[in-house]
Write a protein that holds these residues in place. Structure first.
Motif, PDB file in Angstrom:
ATOM      1  N   GLU B  98      39.037  52.488  85.583  1.00 56.59           N
ATOM      2  CA  GLU B  98      40.154  52.140  86.464  1.00 56.59           C
ATOM      3  C   GLU B  98      40.372  50.629  86.500  1.00 56.59           C
ATOM      4  O   GLU B  98      41.489  50.149  86.626  1.00 56.59           O
ATOM      5  CB  GLU B  98      39.885  52.630  87.887  1.00 56.59           C
ATOM      6  N   LYS B  99      39.266  49.878  86.434  1.00 57.04           N
ATOM      7  CA  LYS B  99      39.365  48.420  86.520  1.00 57.04           C
ATOM      8  C   LYS B  99      39.962  47.858  85.233  1.00 57.04           C
ATOM      9  O   LYS B  99      40.618  46.828  85.233  1.00 57.04           O
ATOM     10  CB  LYS B  99      37.956  47.859  86.763  1.00 57.04           C
ATOM     11  N   ASP B 100      39.725  48.586  84.138  1.00 57.49           N
ATOM     12  CA  ASP B 100      40.176  48.154  82.824  1.00 57.49           C
ATOM     13  C   ASP B 100      41.700  48.080  82.782  1.00 57.49           C
ATOM     14  O   ASP B 100      42.382  49.030  83.122  1.00 57.49           O
ATOM     15  CB  ASP B 100      39.657  49.166  81.785  1.00 57.49           C
ATOM     16  N   ASP B 105      45.051  48.758  90.042  1.00 59.43           N
ATOM     17  CA  ASP B 105      46.177  48.102  90.708  1.00 59.43           C
ATOM     18  C   ASP B 105      47.414  48.983  90.623  1.00 59.43           C
ATOM     19  O   ASP B 105      48.187  49.091  91.579  1.00 59.43           O
ATOM     20  CB  ASP B 105      46.448  46.744  90.056  1.00 59.43           C
ATOM     21  N   GLY B 106      47.587  49.630  89.450  1.00 59.96           N
ATOM     22  CA  GLY B 106      48.723  50.541  89.294  1.00 59.96           C
ATOM     23  C   GLY B 106      48.652  51.686  90.283  1.00 59.96           C
ATOM     24  O   GLY B 106      49.637  52.023  90.947  1.00 59.96           O
ATOM     25  N   LEU B 107      47.453  52.254  90.419  1.00 56.98           N
ATOM     26  CA  LEU B 107      47.263  53.359  91.364  1.00 56.98           C
ATOM     27  C   LEU B 107      47.585  52.914  92.772  1.00 56.98           C
ATOM     28  O   LEU B 107      48.226  53.626  93.548  1.00 56.98           O
ATOM     29  CB  LEU B 107      45.813  53.841  91.322  1.00 56.98           C
ATOM     30  N   LEU B 108      47.125  51.689  93.105  1.00 57.14           N
ATOM     31  CA  LEU B 108      47.293  51.210  94.472  1.00 57.14           C
ATOM     32  C   LEU B 108      48.751  50.880  94.780  1.00 57.14           C
ATOM     33  O   LEU B 108      49.170  50.887  95.932  1.00 57.14           O
ATOM     34  CB  LEU B 108      46.428  49.971  94.712  1.00 57.14           C
ATOM     35  N   LEU B 109      49.528  50.591  93.722  1.00 53.62           N
ATOM     36  CA  LEU B 109      50.946  50.295  93.938  1.00 53.62           C
ATOM     37  C   LEU B 109      51.712  51.547  94.336  1.00 53.62           C
ATOM     38  O   LEU B 109      52.760  51.468  94.948  1.00 53.62           O
ATOM     39  CB  LEU B 109      51.556  49.698  92.672  1.00 53.62           C
ATOM     40  N   ALA B 110      51.192  52.712  93.943  1.00 51.80           N
ATOM     41  CA  ALA B 110      51.881  53.957  94.267  1.00 51.80           C
ATOM     42  C   ALA B 110      51.973  54.123  95.784  1.00 51.80           C
ATOM     43  O   ALA B 110      51.008  53.858  96.494  1.00 51.80           O
ATOM     44  CB  ALA B 110      51.136  55.131  93.653  1.00 51.80           C
ATOM     45  N   PRO B 111      53.127  54.529  96.275  1.00 49.71           N
ATOM     46  CA  PRO B 111      53.310  54.646  97.730  1.00 49.71           C
ATOM     47  C   PRO B 111      52.674  55.923  98.271  1.00 49.71           C
ATOM     48  O   PRO B 111      53.357  56.807  98.768  1.00 49.71           O
ATOM     49  CB  PRO B 111      54.832  54.671  97.884  1.00 49.71           C
ATOM     50  N   VAL B 112      51.365  56.020  98.150  1.00 50.54           N
ATOM     51  CA  VAL B 112      50.673  57.208  98.654  1.00 50.54           C
ATOM     52  C   VAL B 112      49.525  56.769  99.556  1.00 50.54           C
ATOM     53  O   VAL B 112      49.135  55.612  99.549  1.00 50.54           O
ATOM     54  CB  VAL B 112      50.105  58.076  97.506  1.00 50.54           C
ATOM     55  N   MET B 174      33.277  49.623  95.065  1.00 49.96           N
ATOM     56  CA  MET B 174      32.918  48.286  95.538  1.00 49.96           C
ATOM     57  C   MET B 174      32.223  47.502  94.422  1.00 49.96           C
ATOM     58  O   MET B 174      32.548  46.347  94.167  1.00 49.96           O
ATOM     59  CB  MET B 174      31.987  48.390  96.759  1.00 49.96           C
ATOM     60  N   ALA B 175      31.248  48.171  93.777  1.00 48.22           N
ATOM     61  CA  ALA B 175      30.431  47.468  92.774  1.00 48.22           C
ATOM     62  C   ALA B 175      31.296  46.934  91.637  1.00 48.22           C
ATOM     63  O   ALA B 175      31.036  45.854  91.111  1.00 48.22           O
ATOM     64  CB  ALA B 175      29.353  48.401  92.230  1.00 48.22           C
ATOM     65  N   VAL B 176      32.326  47.690  91.282  1.00 52.83           N
ATOM     66  CA  VAL B 176      33.141  47.302  90.127  1.00 52.83           C
ATOM     67  C   VAL B 176      33.921  46.017  90.420  1.00 52.83           C
ATOM     68  O   VAL B 176      34.359  45.332  89.510  1.00 52.83           O
ATOM     69  CB  VAL B 176      34.072  48.471  89.737  1.00 52.83           C
ATOM     70  N   GLN B 177      34.069  45.681  91.694  1.00 49.32           N
ATOM     71  CA  GLN B 177      34.805  44.458  92.053  1.00 49.32           C
ATOM     72  C   GLN B 177      33.894  43.250  92.233  1.00 49.32           C
ATOM     73  O   GLN B 177      34.322  42.226  92.746  1.00 49.32           O
ATOM     74  CB  GLN B 177      35.590  44.687  93.348  1.00 49.32           C
TER      75      GLN B 177
END
Lengths: 232, 244
Positions: B98-100, B105-112, B174-177
């Motif tokens: 997901e981080k790649d 960020d794309g997922l988080l942009l979704a209005p859900v 968390m770890a991935v960030q």
């Protein structure tokens, strides 16, 4: 530069005096335990340090909840300060416990619920610090720290419960009289007074150090801000 | 007049509610589907978890000399250590994906709802973990001529995996960030899931040794309590993990 508050200076003095009195009480006021002898004296500071270790865990989790709720930086400073202190006190707790266990249980370490829980607490604290040190962004560092403090606080009682479902030999001095505990003893009035005074002393030490550490954290924040301003 | 207005408003809100529930579920499903489709094409996550799991069992075989008597006592422990190690591998990979290139960020942009994203990730992680477990259990049975396909054992593997994956998904996001990334996940995850781990080993051993249910229930309850508490908390705090 904010000056050191008067009250904090007074509290420093009180802390030092109380620690001296508590040490004196442990050695000269409380009687020597009949069976275990001098090594039992470790008990007073051992339990007090363990209590402060748990208290700081509670404070860190509380500060975590407060931070997530309000988003105020000062709660992050409180949480961080509390975890650092908790690490020290939990470590004192484990080490003094080992010193006592060697002559009494004939082993430095057993897989008793309390020992296991105290050490897992230490490991969670250590993981908390590693998590924080790996994050540059102060905002994210604060959020992740808060979340991890809450998760750790929820997990520790469950660890204690699961380890107790195994078996335990750690004496329960306060409260129930548990058969099969090795190194069990009844406290005399003088011992109880010494014990309660040690608890109080360590709690005051904790508050004093926490205050100092929070102040330090705030000053660190100020320095960061000043550096940023200079760079601009 | 006002009364009928209130009625209409209430009916509208109820309608909206009826509509939002499927939207939420559809969001969760979309994320699960995305992960499954990606896995079906690359096959890198399950295959690496699986090979790793088998390797761990082989190492245990020689480290512990799993003869018939030792096996009777340590099988459940070996299984859960294998699952835990293989699990961290999968959790790390799933979040690194997901981080790649900014997928997260794309997922988080979704209005859900953010919790739908969490549930989607957790479900797909659970699915991968269960597949690995579904293969490891019969393989272990085959290697050691011991029947692990006991309904009770399967139930505890399921329950234990739910708790493990819930906490694991939260902590891996968390770890991935962080700077240390995948190294950090086991350090964060293992002390938190320790009670679950202890209980899961105990319950599995109980079923394998044919203990009475009255001895197994306290541990089983502990697993269920762990699952409930940590699922609730994870869903509540996930918002703060992905907040920018």
């Amino acid at each position: 530069m904010e000056a050191k508050p008067r009250l904090l200076t007074i509290l420093d003095g009180v802390t030092v005096v109380m620690l001296i009195i508590a040490t004196g009480m442990v050695f000269f006021y409380a009687p020597v335990e009949a069976v275990m002898g001098l090594v039992q004296k470790v008990f007073y500071f051992h339990v007090a340090a363990g209590w402060v270790g748990m208290l700081s865990f509670l404070v860190a989790a509380g500060a975590g909840i407060a931070y997530l709720w309000k988003g105020n930086r000062k709660w992050d400073v409180v949480g961080m300060a509390s975890v650092e202190l908790g690490l020290v006190f939990a470590f004192i707790n484990v080490v003094t416990g080992s010193i006592w266990a060697r002559p009494i249980w004939n082993a430095w370490w057993t897989w008793d619920p309390r020992l296991t829980t105290a050490t897992i607490m230490l490991l969670i604290y250590a993981a908390y610090l590693m998590l924080r040190s790996g994050i540059e962004d102060p905002d994210r560092r604060a959020r992740f720290g808060a979340i991890y403090a809450i998760l750790g606080f929820l997990s520790v009682p469950l660890t204690f419960l699961s380890a107790r479902l195994f078996r335990g030999i750690h004496p329960v001095v306060i409260g129930s009289n548990q058969p099969g505990a090795e190194g069990q003893f009844d406290m005399t009035a003088l011992m109880l007074q010494t014990f309660l005074f040690s608890l109080l002393t360590f709690t005051i030490i904790f508050i004093d150090l926490l205050w100092h550490r929070i102040r330090l954290g705030r000053l660190q924040d100020r320095i960061e801000q000043m550096k940023l301003e200079l760079n601009l | 007049m006002t009364n009928s207005d209130a009625n209409i408003a209430e009916r509208a809100s109820r309608k909206a509610q009826r509509k939002t529930t499927p939207v939420y579920l559809r969001t969760v499903w979309a994320i699960v589907w995305k992960d499954l489709a990606a896995e079906l094409r690359s096959r890198e996550l399950i295959s690496s978890m699986l090979v790793f799991a088998i390797l761990v069992i082989f190492i245990f075989n020689f480290a512990l000399e799993l003869d018939a008597r030792a096996r009777f006592n340590v099988t459940s422990g070996v299984l859960w250590v294998t699952f835990a190690f293989a699990g961290t591998l999968g959790l790390n990979r799933s979040m690194a994906m997901e981080k790649d290139r900014g997928c997260l960020d794309g997922l988080l942009l979704a209005p859900v709802d953010r919790s739908a994203i969490f549930l989607g990730k957790a479900l797909s992680n659970l699915f991968f973990m269960l597949i690995v477990e579904a293969i490891v259990l019969p393989v272990y049975s085959l290697l050691y001529n011991i029947n692990l396909l006991h309904p009770g054992l399967i139930a505890v593997v399921l329950l234990g995996s739910v708790g493990y994956v819930t906490v694991g998904t939260l902590l891996s996001s968390m770890a991935v960030q962080t700077r240390t990334r995948d190294v950090l996940l086991p350090i964060l995850l293992f002390p938190i899931v320790l009670p679950l781990f202890i209980a899961a080993v105990k319950v599995s051993a109980g079923f394998l040794q044919g203990l009475d249910m009255s001895e197994i229930w306290p541990w089983l309850n502990l697993i269920i309590v762990f699952d409930l508490i940590f699922s609730a908390v994870a869903i509540m705090v996930f918002d703060y993990v992905v907040e920018e």
